[in-house]
Write a protein that holds these residues in place. Structure first.
Motif, PDB file in Angstrom:
ATOM      1  N   ALA A   1       0.852  -1.188   0.000  1.00 60.66           N
ATOM      2  CA  ALA A   1       0.000   0.000   0.000  1.00 60.66           C
ATOM      3  C   ALA A   1       0.889   1.240   0.000  1.00 60.66           C
ATOM      4  CB  ALA A   1      -0.900   0.016   1.230  1.00 60.66           C
ATOM      5  N   VAL A   2       0.254   2.388  -0.158  1.00 60.57           N
ATOM      6  CA  VAL A   2       0.931   3.651   0.104  1.00 60.57           C
ATOM      7  C   VAL A   2       0.697   3.996   1.571  1.00 60.57           C
ATOM      8  CG1 VAL A   2       1.109   6.099  -0.466  1.00 60.57           C
ATOM      9  CG2 VAL A   2       0.625   4.422  -2.272  1.00 60.57           C
ATOM     10  N   TYR A   3       1.764   4.265   2.273  1.00 59.06           N
ATOM     11  CA  TYR A   3       1.690   4.570   3.698  1.00 59.06           C
ATOM     12  C   TYR A   3       1.847   6.081   3.893  1.00 59.06           C
ATOM     13  CZ  TYR A   3       1.761  -0.336   4.922  1.00 59.06           C
ATOM     14  OH  TYR A   3       1.415  -1.666   5.066  1.00 59.06           O
ATOM     15  N   TYR A   4       0.880   6.653   4.611  1.00 60.75           N
ATOM     16  CA  TYR A   4       0.838   8.093   4.823  1.00 60.75           C
ATOM     17  C   TYR A   4       1.095   8.423   6.286  1.00 60.75           C
ATOM     18  CZ  TYR A   4      -1.444   8.395   0.258  1.00 60.75           C
ATOM     19  OH  TYR A   4      -1.736   8.314  -1.085  1.00 60.75           O
ATOM     20  N   CYS A   5       1.939   9.411   6.490  1.00 61.90           N
ATOM     21  CA  CYS A   5       2.103   9.941   7.836  1.00 61.90           C
ATOM     22  C   CYS A   5       0.951  10.905   8.124  1.00 61.90           C
ATOM     23  CB  CYS A   5       3.438  10.657   7.957  1.00 61.90           C
ATOM     24  SG  CYS A   5       3.798  11.246   9.635  1.00 61.90           S
ATOM     25  N   TYR A   6       0.453  10.851   9.342  1.00 60.70           N
ATOM     26  CA  TYR A   6      -0.703  11.651   9.750  1.00 60.70           C
ATOM     27  C   TYR A   6      -0.402  12.329  11.086  1.00 60.70           C
ATOM     28  CZ  TYR A   6      -5.127  12.436  12.163  1.00 60.70           C
ATOM     29  OH  TYR A   6      -6.144  12.994  12.892  1.00 60.70           O
ATOM     30  N   GLY A   7      -0.828  13.570  11.202  1.00 62.93           N
ATOM     31  CA  GLY A   7      -0.696  14.256  12.476  1.00 62.93           C
ATOM     32  C   GLY A   7      -1.893  15.152  12.714  1.00 62.93           C
ATOM     33  N   GLN A   8      -2.301  15.228  13.959  1.00 61.76           N
ATOM     34  CA  GLN A   8      -3.427  16.097  14.314  1.00 61.76           C
ATOM     35  C   GLN A   8      -2.972  17.132  15.330  1.00 61.76           C
ATOM     36  OE1 GLN A   8      -6.911  15.056  17.030  1.00 61.76           O
ATOM     37  NE2 GLN A   8      -7.892  14.898  15.016  1.00 61.76           N
ATOM     38  N   THR A   9      -3.286  18.385  15.029  1.00 58.57           N
ATOM     39  CA  THR A   9      -2.991  19.473  15.961  1.00 58.57           C
ATOM     40  C   THR A   9      -4.289  20.115  16.427  1.00 58.57           C
ATOM     41  OG1 THR A   9      -2.739  21.021  14.120  1.00 58.57           O
ATOM     42  CG2 THR A   9      -0.731  19.990  14.966  1.00 58.57           C
ATOM     43  N   ARG A  10      -4.194  20.826  17.529  1.00 58.46           N
ATOM     44  CA  ARG A  10      -5.383  21.474  18.072  1.00 58.46           C
ATOM     45  C   ARG A  10      -5.051  22.931  18.377  1.00 58.46           C
ATOM     46  NH1 ARG A  10      -9.133  18.836  22.617  1.00 58.46           N
ATOM     47  NH2 ARG A  10      -9.972  17.926  20.708  1.00 58.46           N
ATOM     48  N   GLU A  11      -5.985  23.799  18.003  1.00 59.14           N
ATOM     49  CA  GLU A  11      -5.870  25.215  18.334  1.00 59.14           C
ATOM     50  C   GLU A  11      -7.106  25.637  19.110  1.00 59.14           C
ATOM     51  OE1 GLU A  11      -5.184  27.665  14.936  1.00 59.14           O
ATOM     52  OE2 GLU A  11      -3.497  26.462  14.212  1.00 59.14           O
ATOM     53  N   GLN A  12      -6.862  26.474  20.092  1.00 60.06           N
ATOM     54  CA  GLN A  12      -7.976  26.993  20.872  1.00 60.06           C
ATOM     55  C   GLN A  12      -8.408  28.318  20.275  1.00 60.06           C
ATOM     56  OE1 GLN A  12      -8.812  24.926  23.335  1.00 60.06           O
ATOM     57  NE2 GLN A  12     -10.594  26.068  24.096  1.00 60.06           N
ATOM     58  N   ARG A  13      -9.684  28.378  19.930  1.00 60.17           N
ATOM     59  CA  ARG A  13     -10.223  29.631  19.393  1.00 60.17           C
ATOM     60  C   ARG A  13     -11.393  30.038  20.284  1.00 60.17           C
ATOM     61  NH1 ARG A  13     -10.197  29.169  12.766  1.00 60.17           N
ATOM     62  NH2 ARG A  13      -7.967  28.781  12.542  1.00 60.17           N
ATOM     63  N   GLY A  14     -11.163  31.026  21.101  1.00 56.24           N
ATOM     64  CA  GLY A  14     -12.196  31.389  22.063  1.00 56.24           C
ATOM     65  C   GLY A  14     -12.376  30.254  23.048  1.00 56.24           C
ATOM     66  N   ASN A  15     -13.623  29.800  23.180  1.00 58.58           N
ATOM     67  CA  ASN A  15     -13.914  28.729  24.118  1.00 58.58           C
ATOM     68  C   ASN A  15     -13.896  27.352  23.479  1.00 58.58           C
ATOM     69  OD1 ASN A  15     -14.296  30.528  26.251  1.00 58.58           O
ATOM     70  ND2 ASN A  15     -16.425  30.899  25.668  1.00 58.58           N
ATOM     71  N   ARG A  16     -13.629  27.292  22.184  1.00 65.62           N
ATOM     72  CA  ARG A  16     -13.740  26.017  21.475  1.00 65.62           C
ATOM     73  C   ARG A  16     -12.405  25.575  20.889  1.00 65.62           C
ATOM     74  NH1 ARG A  16     -19.481  26.213  18.125  1.00 65.62           N
ATOM     75  NH2 ARG A  16     -20.809  26.588  19.940  1.00 65.62           N
ATOM     76  N   PRO A  17     -12.090  24.282  21.034  1.00 67.39           N
ATOM     77  CA  PRO A  17     -10.900  23.742  20.368  1.00 67.39           C
ATOM     78  C   PRO A  17     -11.207  23.382  18.916  1.00 67.39           C
ATOM     79  CG  PRO A  17     -11.945  22.039  21.664  1.00 67.39           C
ATOM     80  CD  PRO A  17     -12.762  23.302  21.895  1.00 67.39           C
ATOM     81  N   HIS A  18     -10.245  23.589  18.057  1.00 67.07           N
ATOM     82  CA  HIS A  18     -10.370  23.213  16.652  1.00 67.07           C
ATOM     83  C   HIS A  18      -9.237  22.254  16.301  1.00 67.07           C
ATOM     84  CE1 HIS A  18     -13.466  26.205  15.343  1.00 67.07           C
ATOM     85  NE2 HIS A  18     -13.070  26.751  16.476  1.00 67.07           N
TER      86      HIS A  18
END
Length: 123
Positions: free
Chosen positions: A91-108
């Motif tokens: 297969a094709v293997y993909y690197c994945y990463g998730q980041t989080r930013e706080q915008r006001g009272n909600r995380p994105h």
């Protein structure tokens, strides 16, 4: 823009091993989760392994103890050690990463992907 760059793919015989590495343009400790997915042409992308920033790891059901994910903080990379490879791991293997930013009272949460590296298991 956050970049993820994979290396280490290639051709290996059944039963062999490969070591994939993913380097990031930011500190890997900045990711909530970082890891690997794979995709066979015509099929959905599936989870291989992820490392969560509080220490847990998740593996796809098909891994069955054959793969190990780890973080190399000195090299700022996440490593996928793949042993006992089978032709169906091709297969094709993909690197994945998730980041989080706080915008006001909600995380994105934001998902980031590398370009992918081909892994072929064949005799």
């Amino acid at each position: 823009q956050i970049q993820l760059v994979e290396s280490g793919g290639g051709l290996v015989q059944p039963g062999g091993s490969l070591r994939l590495s993913c380097g990031a343009s930011i500190r890997i400790s900045s990711f909530r989760a970082i890891g690997w997915y794979r995709q066979v042409q015509g099929q959905q992308r599936e989870l291989v392994a992820t490392s969560l920033n509080y220490g847990d790891t998740n593996y796809g059901d098909f891994v069955k103890g054959r793969f190990t994910i780890s973080r190399d903080n000195a090299k700022n990379a996440v490593i996928l050690q793949m042993d006992s490879l089978k032709p169906e791991d091709t297969a094709v293997y993909y690197c994945y990463g998730q980041t989080r930013e706080q915008r006001g009272n909600r995380p994105h949460d934001y998902d980031h992907w590398g370009q992918g590296t081909q892994v072929t298991v064949s005799s």
